[in-house]
Scaffold this active site. Structure first.
Site, PDB file in Angstrom:
ATOM      1  N   HIS A 207      14.491 -45.049  45.204  1.00  0.00           N
ATOM      2  CA  HIS A 207      13.403 -44.671  44.281  1.00  0.00           C
ATOM      3  C   HIS A 207      13.604 -43.168  44.008  1.00  0.00           C
ATOM      4  O   HIS A 207      12.144 -42.999  43.237  1.00  0.00           O
ATOM      5  CB  HIS A 207      12.559 -44.933  45.504  1.00  0.00           C
ATOM      6  CG  HIS A 207      12.565 -43.957  46.722  1.00  0.00           C
ATOM      7  ND1 HIS A 207      13.165 -43.877  47.822  1.00  0.00           N
ATOM      8  CD2 HIS A 207      11.697 -42.998  47.210  1.00  0.00           C
ATOM      9  CE1 HIS A 207      13.138 -42.781  48.807  1.00  0.00           C
ATOM     10  NE2 HIS A 207      11.262 -41.912  47.885  1.00  0.00           N
TER      11      HIS A 207
HETATM   12  C1  UD1 Z   1       6.515 -41.477  46.860  1.00  0.00           C
HETATM   13  C2  UD1 Z   1       6.756 -39.374  47.602  1.00  0.00           C
HETATM   14  C3  UD1 Z   1       8.367 -39.560  47.929  1.00  0.00           C
HETATM   15  C4  UD1 Z   1       8.524 -40.717  48.998  1.00  0.00           C
HETATM   16  C5  UD1 Z   1       8.199 -41.431  48.446  1.00  0.00           C
HETATM   17  C6  UD1 Z   1       8.412 -42.510  49.534  1.00  0.00           C
HETATM   18  C7  UD1 Z   1       5.927 -37.732  46.029  1.00  0.00           C
HETATM   19  C8  UD1 Z   1       5.678 -36.663  44.847  1.00  0.00           C
HETATM   20  N1  UD1 Z   1       6.735 -39.257  46.017  1.00  0.00           N
HETATM   21  O1  UD1 Z   1       7.406 -41.555  45.885  1.00  0.00           O
HETATM   22  O2  UD1 Z   1       8.547 -38.919  48.773  1.00  0.00           O
HETATM   23  O3  UD1 Z   1      10.042 -40.894  48.883  1.00  0.00           O
HETATM   24  O4  UD1 Z   1       6.691 -42.242  47.805  1.00  0.00           O
HETATM   25  O5  UD1 Z   1       8.635 -44.241  49.190  1.00  0.00           O
HETATM   26  O6  UD1 Z   1       4.601 -37.930  46.634  1.00  0.00           O
HETATM   27  N2  UD1 Z   1       4.457 -47.652  43.061  1.00  0.00           N
HETATM   28  C9  UD1 Z   1       3.550 -49.149  43.218  1.00  0.00           C
HETATM   29  N3  UD1 Z   1       3.443 -49.305  44.049  1.00  0.00           N
HETATM   30  C10 UD1 Z   1       3.244 -48.753  45.531  1.00  0.00           C
HETATM   31  C11 UD1 Z   1       4.003 -47.485  45.140  1.00  0.00           C
HETATM   32  C12 UD1 Z   1       4.186 -47.097  43.616  1.00  0.00           C
HETATM   33  O7  UD1 Z   1       4.622 -49.945  42.462  1.00  0.00           O
HETATM   34  O8  UD1 Z   1       2.373 -48.840  46.580  1.00  0.00           O
HETATM   35  C13 UD1 Z   1       4.720 -47.331  41.564  1.00  0.00           C
HETATM   36  C14 UD1 Z   1       3.875 -47.477  40.767  1.00  0.00           C
HETATM   37  O9  UD1 Z   1       4.591 -47.557  39.490  1.00  0.00           O
HETATM   38  C15 UD1 Z   1       4.039 -45.616  40.956  1.00  0.00           C
HETATM   39  C16 UD1 Z   1       4.845 -45.394  41.325  1.00  0.00           C
HETATM   40  O10 UD1 Z   1       6.179 -46.264  41.644  1.00  0.00           O
HETATM   41  O11 UD1 Z   1       3.734 -45.092  39.837  1.00  0.00           O
HETATM   42  C17 UD1 Z   1       5.985 -44.077  41.747  1.00  0.00           C
HETATM   43  O12 UD1 Z   1       4.774 -43.718  42.357  1.00  0.00           O
HETATM   44  P1  UD1 Z   1       4.431 -42.535  44.332  1.00  0.00           P
HETATM   45  O13 UD1 Z   1       3.264 -42.742  44.480  1.00  0.00           O
HETATM   46  O14 UD1 Z   1       3.970 -41.667  42.621  1.00  0.00           O
HETATM   47  O15 UD1 Z   1       5.808 -42.424  43.889  1.00  0.00           O
HETATM   48  P2  UD1 Z   1       6.954 -43.262  44.543  1.00  0.00           P
HETATM   49  O16 UD1 Z   1       8.222 -42.944  43.340  1.00  0.00           O
HETATM   50  O17 UD1 Z   1       6.624 -43.935  45.944  1.00  0.00           O
HETATM   51  N1  UDP Z   2      11.860 -48.533  54.983  1.00  0.00           N
HETATM   52  C1  UDP Z   2      11.863 -49.409  54.737  1.00  0.00           C
HETATM   53  N2  UDP Z   2      11.823 -50.619  54.435  1.00  0.00           N
HETATM   54  C2  UDP Z   2      12.744 -50.479  53.578  1.00  0.00           C
HETATM   55  C3  UDP Z   2      13.938 -49.264  53.140  1.00  0.00           C
HETATM   56  C4  UDP Z   2      12.950 -48.554  53.829  1.00  0.00           C
HETATM   57  O1  UDP Z   2      10.716 -49.473  56.256  1.00  0.00           O
HETATM   58  O2  UDP Z   2      13.158 -51.549  52.741  1.00  0.00           O
HETATM   59  C5  UDP Z   2      11.458 -47.299  55.519  1.00  0.00           C
HETATM   60  C6  UDP Z   2      13.526 -46.028  55.909  1.00  0.00           C
HETATM   61  O3  UDP Z   2      13.914 -47.184  57.306  1.00  0.00           O
HETATM   62  C7  UDP Z   2      12.464 -44.840  56.633  1.00  0.00           C
HETATM   63  C8  UDP Z   2      11.385 -45.069  55.369  1.00  0.00           C
HETATM   64  O4  UDP Z   2      11.153 -46.346  54.737  1.00  0.00           O
HETATM   65  O5  UDP Z   2      11.914 -45.006  58.123  1.00  0.00           O
HETATM   66  C9  UDP Z   2      11.549 -44.178  54.320  1.00  0.00           C
HETATM   67  O6  UDP Z   2      10.746 -44.264  53.133  1.00  0.00           O
HETATM   68  P1  UDP Z   2      11.439 -44.170  51.549  1.00  0.00           P
HETATM   69  O7  UDP Z   2      12.559 -44.009  51.773  1.00  0.00           O
HETATM   70  O8  UDP Z   2      10.645 -45.157  51.213  1.00  0.00           O
HETATM   71  O9  UDP Z   2      10.765 -42.393  51.746  1.00  0.00           O
HETATM   72  P2  UDP Z   2      11.449 -40.916  51.895  1.00  0.00           P
HETATM   73  O10 UDP Z   2      11.809 -40.829  53.834  1.00  0.00           O
HETATM   74  O11 UDP Z   2      12.859 -40.852  51.022  1.00  0.00           O
HETATM   75  O12 UDP Z   2      11.002 -39.983  51.752  1.00  0.00           O
END
Ligand code: UD1
Ligand code: UDP
Length: 364
Positions: A207
């Site tokens: 992601h």
């Molecule tokens: C965020 C964190 C990242 C973490 C990740 C975990 C920051 C800068 N990044 O990234 O470090 O690894 O969460 O998963 O805080 N969206 C949805 N539904 C949701 C959440 C996100 O549709 O519930 C989509 C939206 O288009 C949103 C985009 O994903 O704008 C990005 O979401 P955002 O929460 O800004 O960052 P992540 O990529 O989820």
């Molecule tokens: N994870 C989950 N379901 C998924 C993918 C990831 O439960 O489909 C869990 C994963 O095991 C880890 C956490 O989500 O504990 C990590 O989240 P993510 O990769 O979104 O964030 P990051 O660790 O990169 O910040």
């Protein structure tokens, strides 16, 4: 009589919920919780109180789906208001998200002691928003809970040091896995429901902006995954799904087994019985060392160097996924057997309690 202490635990995304679960539990009745709403889609957010068992937050904000600045600004305003509404002795944030940065800024504005769980990680990649978030949070923190000696050394190199300010605790992900990894029978049904055979499939998840925001890189990763000689299960983060559809890559997505984001127990079950994983996730790199499965890390850098060369191999921009996979598949049982003998560098599963002990020492 002494007033009971209160600690506000702030979270907003899937990894924060996973890694703060044990801390909230260990705090017991001292804990208040605030969910920023950064992750809001039901398949991500309903997990927090569902499979993870985190209790419903005491305060819910709604900053999801906005720009980074709006998210940080909105959450900072909301968290500061909460701190002024009800006095707390300390505020805890985790990791490197926009929510963590907002919590840190709000604590600083309100003069509340700040605790950073998972402090001192550094990718040294200034293109990552997370690198900026974690650096700022560490510098604002009164107490840094560093998971390893490597993270303590990173903090020391920036002048953040001293037994009162930095404590090495292990990573709370270890206890999350110990607590939530499904037993063998449940794992068998997770595999059976997908017609998968243990050790004969690949689990993929990614992601990060460096992989999904550039259509060429995203296409390369999906092509490499589709060409692997094993079935590939890809639970799709909403960001990845949106970027892939917007880039017209639906055909490539159709060549792997896409699923909605997996519940945490299910994800751990799949990972523990996979041949290997392919991921850009931070948490997955750490979990690999607990479930003893190797991960091809699709990143140009990592803030988790502790697992490089053992559980994880770095593959920038996805182009070498197939090459590394072929090497591993040459002797997969041998690789799994070797990893089974290596301890996780992330601790003994007692990090949450160590963090709470250090918080209690700090707030007296
Ligand atoms: C965020 C964190 C990242 C973490 C990740 C975990 C920051 C800068 N990044 O990234 O470090 O690894 O969460 O998963 O805080 N969206 C949805 N539904 C949701 C959440 C996100 O549709 O519930 C989509 C939206 O288009 C949103 C985009 O994903 O704008 C990005 O979401 P955002 O929460 O800004 O960052 P992540 O990529 O989820
Ligand atoms: N994870 C989950 N379901 C998924 C993918 C990831 O439960 O489909 C869990 C994963 O095991 C880890 C956490 O989500 O504990 C990590 O989240 P993510 O990769 O979104 O964030 P990051 O660790 O990169 O910040």
């Amino acid at each position: 009589m002494l007033k009971p202490k209160r600690v506000l635990v702030v979270y907003g995304t899937r990894p924060e919920a996973v890694k703060l679960l044990g801390v909230v539990d260990a705090l017991g009745p001292q804990a208040r919780t605030l969910h920023s709403g950064q992750h809001y889609s039901p398949e991500l957010a309903s997990e927090f109180e569902g499979a993870l068992g985190l209790r419903a937050p005491d305060r819910q904000l709604d900053v999801g789906g906005t720009t980074r600045g709006e998210q940080i600004g909105g959450a900072t305003i909301g968290i500061e208001a909460e701190l002024r509404r009800e006095a707390v002795d300390a505020l805890i944030v985790q990791g490197d998200t926009n929510t963590a940065l907002a919590g840190a800024l709000a604590a600083n504005a309100a003069g509340v002691a700040l605790v950073h769980v998972e402090a001192g990680l550094r990718s040294f990649d200034r293109a990552m928003p997370e690198e900026h978030n974690r650096v700022v949070v560490d510098h604002l923190s009164d107490l840094c809970a560093a998971p390893t000696e490597t993270s303590r050394a990173n903090l020391a190199a920036e002048g953040i040091a001293g037994d009162d300010r930095v404590v090495v605790t292990g990573n709370t992900v270890v206890e999350a896995v110990q607590r939530l990894a499904p037993p063998a029978a449940e794992t068998a049904s997770i595999l059976a429901a997908r017609s998968l055979t243990a050790d004969s499939f690949v689990l993929a998840t990614f992601h990060r902006p460096e992989n999904v925001d550039d259509p060429e890189v995203l296409a390369t990763i999906l092509r490499e995954l589709a060409a692997l000689p094993l079935p590939v299960v890809l639970p799709l983060h909403p960001r990845t799904e949106q970027r892939a559809r917007a880039a017209g890559l639906g055909d490539l997505l159709a060549q792997v087994r896409i699923e909605p984001p997996a519940g945490y127990r299910c994800f751990l079950g799949l990972m523990a019985r996979s041949a290997f994983a392919v991921s850009d996730s931070g948490g997955v790199q750490e979990e690999s060392s607990v479930v003893k499965r190797p991960v091809i890390v699709v990143r140009r850098s990592t803030e988790r160097p502790e697992v490089l060369g053992t559980f994880c191999e770095l593959v920038p921009a996805g182009a070498r996924i197939g090459e590394v996979a072929r090497q591993w598949l040459d002797d997969l049982p041998g690789l799994h057997a070797k990893l089974a003998t290596i301890d996780t560098p992330y601790g003994d599963g007692l990090a949450s309690q160590r963090i709470v002990d250090a918080v209690e020492r700090m707030i007296g």
